[in-house]
Design an enzyme around this catalytic site. Structure first.
Site, PDB file in Angstrom:
ATOM      1  CB  CYS A 295      -0.995  -0.022   1.160  1.00  0.00           C
ATOM      2  SG  CYS A 295      -2.396   1.106   0.914  1.00  0.00           S
TER       3      CYS A 295
ATOM      4  CE  LYS B 165     -10.407   4.639   3.143  1.00  0.00           C
ATOM      5  NZ  LYS B 165     -10.803   4.589   4.573  1.00  0.00           N
TER       6      LYS B 165
ATOM      7  CB  SER C   9      -8.303   0.750   2.909  1.00  0.00           C
ATOM      8  OG  SER C   9      -8.681   1.807   3.763  1.00  0.00           O
TER       9      SER C   9
ATOM     10  CG  HIS D 110      -4.050  -2.976   3.028  1.00  0.00           C
ATOM     11  ND1 HIS D 110      -2.897  -2.992   3.781  1.00  0.00           N
ATOM     12  CD2 HIS D 110      -4.323  -1.676   2.795  1.00  0.00           C
ATOM     13  CE1 HIS D 110      -2.488  -1.750   4.002  1.00  0.00           C
ATOM     14  NE2 HIS D 110      -3.328  -0.931   3.406  1.00  0.00           N
TER      15      HIS D 110
ATOM     16  CD  GLU E 158      -1.907  -6.318   4.702  1.00  0.00           C
ATOM     17  OE1 GLU E 158      -1.876  -5.146   5.114  1.00  0.00           O
ATOM     18  OE2 GLU E 158      -1.945  -6.613   3.490  1.00  0.00           O
TER      19      GLU E 158
ATOM     20  NE  ARG F  98     -10.213   5.037  10.677  1.00  0.00           N
ATOM     21  CZ  ARG F  98      -9.321   4.567   9.785  1.00  0.00           C
ATOM     22  NH1 ARG F  98      -8.237   3.937  10.195  1.00  0.00           N
ATOM     23  NH2 ARG F  98      -9.544   4.737   8.490  1.00  0.00           N
TER      24      ARG F  98
END
Length: 302
Positions: free
Chosen positions: A142, A163, A192, A235, A237, A249
């Site tokens: 990333c 985003k 992300s 991502h 992982e 969040r």
């Protein structure tokens, strides 16, 4: 690979409960083999979560893997206790004289900053330069991929209009490359991020191969011709609920927040995340560890 991790690392108990093959130093010491030495530069705010995610990806294979966790000395993390950092992490000055078989550089939530304004940018540049001679292969994830492409090849990042957030379908472009060996032609990766790499500059950069990309999320997997540098814009992982945590969040910070796409199924009034990337994520990390690290690294570093 049975991953050799400290007895008290929080990830150990979590991974053992998932039947991931881990061993501590006392058992590893009794095995007469040379472990692979992997250094992880962890720039993510939730360090324990990232430790667990990466160690999970690298577990359950027949060789020993020993990990060194690294943080910049020029930055003080705010979300991880000082005790944890002191016990399990080291700094670049302490390891720069060493050789490592592999290196992972994580993402970081600092995309809004120009690279030169990042507090540890100079130190990261030193680490990136050092990795070219002291590491067999480096996997950048990333923001770490954007930073590596910018430093090594001058490829800039660009701000996205919104985003890039969700789980996206990707198409394998170079099917014969070892890194994607065993992949389906179409696979999924979570993303992300608020920025992307400059694809025009990427196209005009020699010695880089694009292995996979997405119509929605763009280029995903890039490898240098010598296999020493691997760049991953997503991502894989991530845990099943990591995007959910980021979404919740963001909801606390803003009245309206973009929901991650291609991620939830609706169960009545409840949003339920679905993991569609775990198998290929595991295969990706195993291919990197096997073909780009184990098969290429010398038994004894000169």
């Amino acid at each position: 690979m049975p991953i050799n991790i400290p007895v008290h690392l929080p990830a150990k108990q979590i991974l053992e409960s998932e039947n991931i093959f881990v061993m501590d130093e006392t058992r590893a010491f009794k095995q007469d083999i040379r472990p692979l030495n992997i250094v992880i530069l962890n720039l993510m705010p939730k360090k324990i979560q990232t430790e667990t995610q990466l160690l999970r990806m690298l577990g359950n294979s027949p060789l020993q893997v020993y990990f060194t966790f690294l943080i910049p000395s020029t930055h003080t993390p705010k979300n991880t206790s000082r005790e944890h950092l002191d016990e399990f992490y080291t700094t670049f000055e302490s390891i720069r004289h060493k050789k490592f078989d592999g290196m992972i550089i994580t993402g970081a939530p600092i995309e809004h900053l120009p690279f030169e304004e990042v507090s540890y940018w100079k130190e990261l540049q030193d680490i990136l330069d050092w990795s070219k001679t002291n590491v067999t292969s480096t996997l950048h994830i990333c923001w770490g991929a954007q930073a590596g492409l910018y430093h090594h090849y001058g490829i800039e990042k660009i701000k996205l209009p919104e985003k890039k957030f969700g789980v996206f379908e990707h198409l394998v472009k170079e099917k014969k490359e070892r890194l994607v060996r065993g992949f389906d032609e179409v696979y999924y990766v979570p993303h992300s991020r608020h920025t992307d790499i400059n694809t025009e500059q990427l196209k005009n950069t020699p010695n880089l191969k694009v292995l996979s990309m997405s119509e929605e999320a763009g280029v995903c997997l890039i490898v240098s011709d010598d296999d020493k540098q691997v760049f991953l814009t997503g991502h894989p992982e991530y845990d099943t609920d990591t995007l959910m945590q980021e979404y919740e969040r963001d909801l606390l910070k803003h009245d309206t927040v973009q929901k991650p796409v291609h991620y939830f199924i609706e169960d009545g009034d409840t949003l339920v995340p679905v993991n569609r990337w775990k198998a290929h994520a595991t295969l990706l990390f195993m291919n990197w560890l096997n073909y780009y690290v184990y098969q290429e690294t010398p038994y004894v570093w000169e």
